[in-house]
Design a protein around this motif. Sequence first.
Motif, short mmCIF file in Angstrom:
data_model
loop_
_atom_site.label_atom_id
_atom_site.label_comp_id
_atom_site.label_asym_id
_atom_site.label_seq_id
_atom_site.Cartn_x
_atom_site.Cartn_y
_atom_site.Cartn_z
N ASP A 133 -9.55 -5.21 3.87
CA ASP A 133 -8.06 -4.47 3.69
C ASP A 133 -7.21 -4.93 5.08
O ASP A 133 -7.67 -4.31 6.14
CB ASP A 133 -8.03 -3.21 3.34
N ARG A 151 -8.31 -0.21 1.07
CA ARG A 151 -8.37 -0.26 -0.54
C ARG A 151 -9.65 -0.94 -1.05
O ARG A 151 -9.87 -1.95 -0.53
CB ARG A 151 -7.06 -1.20 -1.03
N THR A 153 -9.79 -2.53 -3.91
CA THR A 153 -9.46 -3.62 -4.34
C THR A 153 -9.54 -4.82 -3.23
O THR A 153 -9.46 -6.00 -3.66
CB THR A 153 -8.00 -3.62 -5.11
N GLU A 154 -9.46 -4.49 -1.93
CA GLU A 154 -9.27 -5.43 -1.12
C GLU A 154 -10.70 -5.61 -0.34
O GLU A 154 -10.96 -5.87 0.79
CB GLU A 154 -8.24 -5.09 -0.10
#
Length: 243
Positions: A133, A151, A153-154
């Motif tokens: 991230d 995150r 997702t990162e």
Amino acid sequence: MRIALVLGSVLLTVATLTAASPGAPSGDAPLPERMADTGGGSQLITAEAPSPGATTGKVTWWDRRGARWVAAGSAKARFGAGGLVEGRSRTQGTSTTPTGMYDLPYAFGLASAPAGTSVGYRPVTENSWWCQDTESVAYNRWVEGLPSDCRATESERLADYPSQYDLALVIGFNYDQPVRGRGAGIFLHVNGEGPTAGCVSVPAGAMSAVLAWADPARRPHIAVGTSSGPTAITSVRAAESAS
């Protein structure tokens, strides 16, 4: 005539000795002896692709013995699905493998370290992540437990890649002083199903052999590049690579 023959013989001898000299590498010399820089240590890994658009090539690990470099092993290699790009101009998320010369900070894996491993080795746990991230203070770092500013997702949860991260070496690309957005999580690791997301990968047996071979006291580096052109492996220098 006799003087001319003697002179010709002397010149031929000089030319032969010059061609054989370690100080005058030829196209037949081992790859490290044709390189502008080998990192200053006595061990080197080369990861060479035939062209910038290639996704396959060859990894070789070398030992310096006296004035010569000798191959200790080699294997077919895979590169990023986006090919290879000069490390300092790389953009995160492009699935490109950064060219350049880098150190190898430490190894990690879901498996136990191979017998003989002397590099620092971190076992992967269920809470091991690599933060990618760009907004996080932990950008391009291993973390145990995901920080609140990083995150999921990162980032990569390392245990989610049981094939690739069975054994791996961190490549020191964008590592010492990370430039946000240049890229994170570039490793030498075990092959997955196809090209990588930017890493260099080799078969499991080769990865095990590399870890057993690498000796931190001998300052191993990895050089990544192409056979020719602006990203030629023979042209990379440690001081000019993204750190």
